[in-house]
Design a protein around this motif. Structure first.
Motif, PDB file in Angstrom:
ATOM      1  N   ASN A   1       0.539  -1.125  -0.411  1.00 21.17           N
ATOM      2  CA  ASN A   1       0.218   0.401   0.104  1.00 21.17           C
ATOM      3  C   ASN A   1       0.912   1.465   0.052  1.00 21.17           C
ATOM      4  O   ASN A   1       0.995   2.327   0.788  1.00 21.17           O
ATOM      5  CB  ASN A   1      -1.119  -0.736   1.172  1.00 21.17           C
TER       6      ASN A   1
ATOM      7  N   ASN B   1       0.413   9.437   3.532  1.00 25.48           N
ATOM      8  CA  ASN B   1       0.112   9.848   5.003  1.00 25.48           C
ATOM      9  C   ASN B   1       1.089  10.390   5.527  1.00 25.48           C
ATOM     10  O   ASN B   1       1.566  10.762   7.057  1.00 25.48           O
ATOM     11  CB  ASN B   1      -0.761   9.065   5.791  1.00 25.48           C
TER      12      ASN B   1
ATOM     13  N   TRP C   1      -0.640   5.001   0.254  1.00 27.84           N
ATOM     14  CA  TRP C   1      -1.008   4.930   1.722  1.00 27.84           C
ATOM     15  C   TRP C   1       0.090   5.807   2.434  1.00 27.84           C
ATOM     16  O   TRP C   1      -0.059   6.712   2.856  1.00 27.84           O
ATOM     17  CB  TRP C   1      -1.859   4.095   2.023  1.00 27.84           C
TER      18      TRP C   1
END
Length: 328
Positions: free
Chosen positions: A249, A256, A252
């Protein structure tokens, strides 16, 4: 306390060009341009054209109906919208803030080592913690406060110029606008957002101060290049793992973690990733009280506190590195 006050004064006077003159020049350019447009429009009678349209409560009021605005509910609605949203005019000035704060943090500890002035400052009874915190407060509190003050003044002047333009249509909005309490509270609402800004900006400020205290040269390449290289490597690894039916991922992590390390100094960054909805109403825009409420509401998100904790850890590392690294 006196030590911190004098350190903040030192940072202000040494970087007055970035903290004061940069936003002030941007504000002056905006005001001059708007004044030129209004002056030309009034002098050349350009505001009397048939194409003038005003929308209030979702209802279009054309030039032939502008007399409706002279009195009554509609004029008060227009004044309320102007008083609640006029600070949005100063948004371009806030673009200067993250640029100035970024390069200030990046040079804050590096320049002292490069010009060897760190030897002088270490000879004074001032701790490394106090010195680093003074630079952090300058970037995250003093600089935004100065920018808010300049942007508020510029937005107010532009609002007055807009009032002159509207008065050329025979509509006087000065009284209802100047008597609206939100006109004066809007800058206060912005100042009340500074604690939110500090928490969301801590990861970026911490990363930049860490690089500034560690890198021997080319601090910009280290600060920007490392996250970009990590992002590329993560995307490559994600692609390779996808061939075997798994993933890490990477998107992400990039959104983030890495973006937070580079974009946290942008005002309103908590609205950029979609985690907090921007409170915009179709007819009235986004008034400052709604923005204040939504901004403080963003602190309910776990990533705000995780990022702040990471920023604090990097700042602590920067303090420790400054204690031991004094080479040029």
């Amino acid at each position: 306390m006196n030590t911190m006050k004098w350190l903040l004064r030192r940072e202000f006077w040494e970087h007055k060009g970035g903290f004061v003159w940069a936003p002030l020049i941007a504000a002056a350019i905006m005001v001059v341009l708007v004044a030129g447009v209004v002056g030309y429009g009034v002098g050349a009678d350009k505001f009397q054209g048939d194409s003038v349209t005003v929308r209030v409560d979702g209802e279009e009021i054309h030039r032939t109906q502008m007399s409706v605005l002279a009195t009554g509910h509609t004029r008060n609605e227009m004044a309320n919208v102007a008083a609640n949203n006029y600070m949005a005019v100063g948004a371009p000035i806030f673009i200067v803030l993250p640029v100035v704060a970024f390069f200030y943090c990046l040079a804050a500890l590096y320049d002292d080592r490069r010009d060897r002035s760190i030897l002088f400052w270490k000879s004074l009874p001032i701790s490394d913690t106090t010195t680093v915190l003074s630079k952090l407060l300058t970037a995250l509190v003093l600089a935004p406060a100065i920018t808010i003050g300049i942007a508020s003044a510029a937005a107010f002047v532009i609002l007055l110029l807009a009032g002159i333009a509207v008065s050329a249509q025979g509509v006087n909005l000065f009284a209802p606008v100047l008597s609206n309490i939100n006109l004066y509270l809007s800058p206060v609402y912005l100042l009340a957002m500074i604690p939110v800004y500090v928490l969301w900006a801590l990861p970026t400020a911490g990363w930049l101060l860490l690089v500034s205290s560690w890198a021997k040269s080319k601090v910009f390449l280290w600060a920007v290049g490392v996250p970009l290289i990590v992002a590329v490597l993560l995307k490559w690894l994600d692609y390779m793992l996808a061939l075997y039916g798994t993933t890490i991922n990477a998107d992400w992590i990039i959104n983030n973690v890495l973006e937070t390390m580079l974009l946290g100094l942008v005002p309103g960054a908590w609205f950029m990733d979609g985690g907090t909805a921007l409170p915009v109403r179709a007819q009235y825009g986004a008034d400052m009280l709604s923005l204040l409420s939504a901004s403080w509401g963003s602190l309910a998100r776990p990533e705000a506190w995780v990022g702040a904790a990471g920023g604090v850890a990097m700042i602590a590392a920067a303090i420790r590195l400054r204690r031991w690294r004094d080479e040029g």
